[in-house]
Design an enzyme around this catalytic site. Structure first.
Site, PDB file in Angstrom:
ATOM      1  N   CYS A 325       0.812  -1.214   0.000  1.00 30.71           N
ATOM      2  CA  CYS A 325       0.000   0.000   0.000  1.00 30.71           C
ATOM      3  C   CYS A 325       0.844   1.262   0.000  1.00 30.71           C
ATOM      4  O   CYS A 325       0.419   2.288  -0.488  1.00 30.71           O
ATOM      5  CB  CYS A 325      -0.910  -0.009   1.205  1.00 30.71           C
ATOM      6  SG  CYS A 325      -1.562  -1.632   1.515  1.00 30.71           S
TER       7      CYS A 325
HETATM    8  N1  PMP Z   1      -3.068  -6.299   7.229  1.00 29.15           N
HETATM    9  C1  PMP Z   1      -1.908  -6.664   6.678  1.00 29.15           C
HETATM   10  C2  PMP Z   1      -0.813  -7.189   7.554  1.00 29.15           C
HETATM   11  C3  PMP Z   1      -1.721  -6.563   5.292  1.00 29.15           C
HETATM   12  O1  PMP Z   1      -0.543  -6.901   4.726  1.00 29.15           O
HETATM   13  C4  PMP Z   1      -2.774  -6.073   4.491  1.00 29.15           C
HETATM   14  C5  PMP Z   1      -2.587  -5.905   2.999  1.00 29.15           C
HETATM   15  N2  PMP Z   1      -2.499  -7.147   2.341  1.00 29.15           N
HETATM   16  C6  PMP Z   1      -3.992  -5.727   5.117  1.00 29.15           C
HETATM   17  C7  PMP Z   1      -4.094  -5.848   6.483  1.00 29.15           C
HETATM   18  C8  PMP Z   1      -5.155  -5.181   4.344  1.00 29.15           C
HETATM   19  O2  PMP Z   1      -5.639  -6.113   3.442  1.00 29.15           O
HETATM   20  P1  PMP Z   1      -6.688  -5.665   2.321  1.00 29.15           P
HETATM   21  O3  PMP Z   1      -6.040  -4.590   1.514  1.00 29.15           O
HETATM   22  O4  PMP Z   1      -6.920  -6.924   1.543  1.00 29.15           O
HETATM   23  O5  PMP Z   1      -7.912  -5.207   3.008  1.00 29.15           O
END
Ligand code: PMP
Length: 383
Positions: A325
């Protein structure tokens, strides 16, 4: 030739989960709230999925599982839901300094509404400082959030010990298990976890589903309002395909966790051993207490983005620089700064997350490509 080493940002959906869930798109497509046969069939598959997810983490029963649209949504529900419901008991929030932004950002938002937030430091390997946690936990602490394993540096936290400390003075422990579920055994009862986040796609299930485990007796305030689905905690018509697929993916992950974990660990350890032979390369995260599919590094005097782009363009090897992200921003990762790296050190990071389609045969090509990439970039580097 292309080698995909970025399973932390997206996983291919397991064909068996697609096969299992496919009929809930166009055949058994019912609304689980409807009382006719098509609705009842849909409800049955949601309940079956709940059971399968509960089993993966040894939850007390299926009713502890709330399906959400993503891990982000589960993290938000855990944090806003406990804060709102327990604000009368205290206004302090705690989290490790290396949480994902889907944990940190809701906590920071709550800070603006009158909660206090303290970030508990980690050591150079990413392990939570338990003495600091002991010092910060108080009867005022309504929620402490600590991830099970880090998607960025791979470090696995001693969750049971953390739970004991949290429960000695405070209320609830929320654990983001997005990166760890399906990779290492998780037992919410053994570890005394109150709330735990799971992501479907990280288990090779379809995108568009996540789950929050809520220990019996833990009370949450809903954060969105509508129909009464998911005990009123996640109202809205269920994403049947994604939930059915998540359930089947959780069942498969539980079944294959041990064999797949040791297969990936073998490949991970070879990669780490070989890549650390490159001059001025360093492992990030803990050398032993780490997720079995996770190998993360930093290289002095070069940028992670250049490594990523060169590996992709010249060698067809796809890696990440860290948190999927934040990799589009130029800010150094807060996780790498929290383990004590300087800004310029934090910029040289490369994360490889392995998965079902990788094999040991790929190791020599990966290592050679990384060596050539690092040499080439260092030759061009002004630093
Ligand atoms: N927690 C962790 C540790 C992550 O690495 C991520 C992103 N893969 C998320 C939460 C959020 O996941 P998502 O973008 O699928 O909602």
């Amino acid at each position: 030739m292309s080698i995909y080493l970025d399973y932390q940002s997206a996983c291919p959906v397991d064909p068996r989960a697609v096969e299992f869930a496919g009929r809930y798109l166009a055949e058994d497509f019912g609304n689980p709230s409807a009382l006719h046969a098509t609705g009842l069939a849909a409800k049955a598959v949601v309940e079956e999925a709940r059971e399968k997810v509960a089993r993966l983490i040894n939850a007390e029963g299926p009713s502890t599982i709330i399906f959400t649209g993503s891990a982000t949504e589960a993290n938000n529900l855990a944090i806003h839901g406990t804060a709102a419901r327990n604000a009368g008991a205290g206004k302090q929030l705690l989290a490790s300094a290396i949480e994902h932004i889907s944990v940190l950002n809701p906590l920071k938002y709550l800070q603006k509404t009158g909660f206090s937030l303290s970030l508990v430091p980690v050591d150079a390997s990413g392990l939570l400082d338990l003495e600091a946690l002991k010092g910060q936990v108080s009867p005022e602490t309504v929620l402490t959030s600590v991830q099970y394993g880090s998607s960025e540096i791979g470090t696995v936290q001693p969750i049971k010990e953390i739970a004991e400390i949290v429960h000695s003075g405070a209320r609830y422990l929320h654990v983001d298990a997005t990166a760890a579920a399906g990779k290492i055994p998780i037992d919410v009862q053994r570890d005394s976890i109150d709330l735990l986040t799971i992501s479907s796609n990280d288990l090779y299930g379809p995108q568009g589903a996540g789950a929050l485990y809520v220990r019996p007796g833990v009370r949450l305030q809903p954060v969105s309002f509508g129909g009464g689905q998911e005990r009123g905690l996640r109202p809205g018509t269920e994403n049947l395909f994604a939930i059915a697929g998540l359930g089947e993916a959780a069942r498969l992950a539980g079944q294959e966790l041990e064999a797949e974990g040791s297969r990936l660990k073998g490949m991970r350890d070879r990669l780490i051993g070989e890549i650390l032979k490159i001059e001025q390369s360093h492992l990030t995260g803990h050398p032993q207490r780490r997720l079995p599919h996770h190998a993360s590094f930093r290289f002095s005097r070069i940028e992670g983005e250049s490594i990523l782009l060169t590996l992709d363009a010249m060698f067809g090897i796809q890696v990440s620089t860290g948190s999927a992200c934040s990799s589009r921003t130029l800010e150094p990762s807060h996780v790498l700064l929290a383990i004590g790296l300087k800004h310029e050190e934090a910029h040289g990071s490369m994360v490889m997350t392995l998965g079902k389609r990788n094999s040991q045969d790929e190791v020599p090509a990966i290592v050679e490509a990384v060596e050539k990439t690092v040499q080439r970039l260092r030759a061009m580097s002004p630093l």
